[in-house]
Every structure is written in structure tokens, then in C-alpha cells.
Design an enzyme around this catalytic site. Structure first.
Site, PDB file in Angstrom:
ATOM      1  N   CYS A 175       0.820  -1.202   0.000  1.00  9.88           N
ATOM      2  CA  CYS A 175       0.000   0.000   0.000  1.00  9.88           C
ATOM      3  C   CYS A 175       0.858   1.257   0.000  1.00  9.88           C
ATOM      4  O   CYS A 175       2.057   1.219   0.277  1.00  9.88           O
ATOM      5  CB  CYS A 175      -0.984   0.011   1.174  1.00  9.88           C
ATOM      6  SG  CYS A 175      -0.275  -0.002   2.821  1.00  9.88           S
ATOM      7  N   CYS A 176       0.222   2.373  -0.358  1.00  8.55           N
ATOM      8  CA  CYS A 176       0.865   3.677  -0.403  1.00  8.55           C
ATOM      9  C   CYS A 176       1.995   3.670  -1.436  1.00  8.55           C
ATOM     10  O   CYS A 176       1.791   3.324  -2.588  1.00  8.55           O
ATOM     11  CB  CYS A 176       1.339   4.069   0.996  1.00  8.55           C
ATOM     12  SG  CYS A 176       1.753   5.818   1.183  1.00  8.55           S
ATOM     13  N   ILE A 177       3.227   3.999  -1.050  1.00 10.38           N
ATOM     14  CA  ILE A 177       4.364   4.056  -1.972  1.00 10.38           C
ATOM     15  C   ILE A 177       4.984   2.678  -2.192  1.00 10.38           C
ATOM     16  O   ILE A 177       5.746   2.464  -3.157  1.00 10.38           O
ATOM     17  CB  ILE A 177       5.430   5.046  -1.448  1.00 10.38           C
ATOM     18  CG1 ILE A 177       6.463   5.402  -2.522  1.00 10.38           C
ATOM     19  CG2 ILE A 177       6.121   4.489  -0.208  1.00 10.38           C
ATOM     20  CD1 ILE A 177       5.923   6.178  -3.687  1.00 10.38           C
TER      21      ILE A 177
END
Length: 264
Positions: free
Chosen positions: A172-174
Site C-alpha cells: 500500500c501507499c508508496i
């Protein structure tokens, strides 16, 4: 006393007459069945703190949703120095400090953590990587090198092991940039591809993902993208500026899909 014994005996006989009826109910069958073992999930952290390690809210959300899904979790992190230490009150590097990724990650793991070098896909059903800049600074050099980044050796090994074994990977995210770099042609999402007035401040990451040879799929913050072929599940999380519960819901969607893939 004889009268008391006779009364007790008669009541026991009456109760036993109903025993077959109670035993045949679905409720009794449910409680009598053996518990189904949960998925064994490896959670890989990159430190403690959004600007130089793991994003704590993301790690916590992953753990909550895994707990709710009945998973058995083991937490890992590489035993390496952080790229740098950021003073989170100022958002600036603290030049005089050095910290260790494994030691800092242990704060989130409540001390129960294992060196990433010991993680084997053979011992787990899935692996999940929360975001935070640590994924781009400590697990890889993406923060400094973009599409020309290198991925930490054990991170690359783990991703390739799980992929080769056909076991799901959640990011998730970066963190999806790790899969984009290591697993050629994988499909991932980091959200939208335009900043949209600051709602998606890291939208440029989508172009970097394409430059790495991966396919970027536009998704909302509460959604997860599933690459069925590669069994890679991703969600934007804090790539979007939004309320915390939306982040939590998106991570929940990612975890749910990972656990579903574990059962296939």
C-alpha cells in the site's frame, strides 16, 4: 434423601431425551467443528515514522484487518541503518542521528520482530508491505533514484520467492514501487494520475511506475487493485489526502483480497 435422588434421576432422564435434538442443531455442529487455521502472513516493515520509516497508521490498519480476518502474523524488517533520521516535528533530517530499521520497526511490532533475512516464503501464505517513506528510502532507493532505483536484496528475494510460489503479496501507499521494480509487468495502483488540486500530491509516482515497466491502474482511496495473474494486491492509502477512515477502509479492502487469494 431417596426422594431427592429419585427427583434428580428423573430430571437427568428427561434432559437426556432432548440431547439428540440439541446435538443436531447447526449451532451445536458449528461449535463442535475444528477451528479453521488462519492464513500465515508475513508483514514487512521499514522503520517507524512516515518520513523515514513505516507509516504507523497503515501498519496498524493492516494488523487490525489481519486480526479480524483470523490471520497469524509474523513481523519482519531488515537489520540495516536507515537512510537518514527525520525530525517529525520539523519534517527535516536530523544530521547527528542514526537509527536501525529493525530496531525502529520493533516499536510497531511491540518487540516481536524478526530479521528480514530469515523470512522464507515456504513458511507463510502471503506477504504484506505497508507504506511510508521507509519503503522508498530503506527498502529501496526509489526516493533518491526514481525509476533507476535499487531494491534491498532481501526485499527483492522475498518478493520473487512469494511470486514464484504463487502466493499473494499486498502493498500500500508508496510500497507498490517495490513490486513494480522487481516483478516486471505487474499491475499496481498508487491512486490517481493527476494531483487534482492537492488531493493526490504524489500522483507523479504513477509515471515512475510505468517507467519501471509496470502497469498503473487508477483506483480510489477506498479501493484495492488485484492483479489476478501475479497475485499482487495494492491500495493507495496515504497517497491521497483524505480522512483517516478512508485510508483504513482501503487497506481493509487490500487485506481482504490478499486473504481471499490465500484460500485459492
Amino acid at each position: 434423601m431417596a426422594a431427592v435422588r429419585a427427583l434428580v434421576a428423573s430430571r437427568l432422564r428427561a434432559a437426556s431425551a432432548f440431547a439428540p435434538l440439541h446435538a443436531s442443531t447447526p449451532r451445536a455442529a458449528l461449535h463442535g467443528s475444528a477451528p479453521r487455521p488462519g492464513a500465515r502472513v508475513a508483514l514487512v516493515l521499514s522503520g517507524c515514522g512516515v518520513y523515514d520509516g513505516t507509516e504507523l497508521h497503515e501498519a496498524s490498519a493492516v494488523l487490525v484487518h489481519l486480526s479480524r480476518g483470523g490471520a497469524k502474523v509474523q513481523i519482519f524488517a531488515p537489520d540495516i541503518p536507515q537512510m537518514h533520521v527525520v525530525d517529525h516535528t520539523k519534517g527535516q533530517p536530523s544530521e547527528s542521528e542514526t537509527r536501525n530499521v529493525l530496531t525502529e520497526s520493533a516499536r510497531i511490532a511491540r518487540g516481536k520482530i524478526t530479521d528480514l533475512a530469515r523470512l522464507s516464503a515456504a513458511d507463510h501464505d502471503a506477504a504484506i508491505f505497508p507504506g511510508g517513506f521507509g519503503a522508498a528510502k530503506n527498502l529501496s532507493t526509489f526516493a533518491a533514484d526514481g525509476k533507476d532505483c535499487r531494491v534491498h536484496g532481501d526485499v527483492e528475494r522475498v518478493l520473487k520467492e512469494f511470486h514464484a510460489a504463487g502466493k499473494p503479496i499486498g502493498l500500500c501507499c508508496i510500497a507498490p514501487v517495490l513490486a513494480a521494480k522487481v516483478l516486471h509487468g505487474v499491475e499496481v495502483t498508487v491512486g490517481h494520475e493527476q494531483e487534482e488540486g492537492g488531493r493526490w500530491p504524489y500522483a507523479g509516482t504513477a509515471e515512475a511506475i510505468k517507467a519501471l515497466g509496470a502497469k498503473h491502474c487508477v483506483k480510489g482511496v477506498t479501493e484495492a487493485h488485484v492483479d489476478q495473474k501475479n497475485k499482487v494486491v495494492t491500495t493507495p492509502a496515504f497517497m491521497c489526502e483524505t480522512e483517516l477512515h478512508h485510508i483504513h477502509d482501503g487497506i481493509g479492502a487490500m487485506v481482504k483480497k490478499v486473504l481471499e487469494l490465500c484460500r485459492k
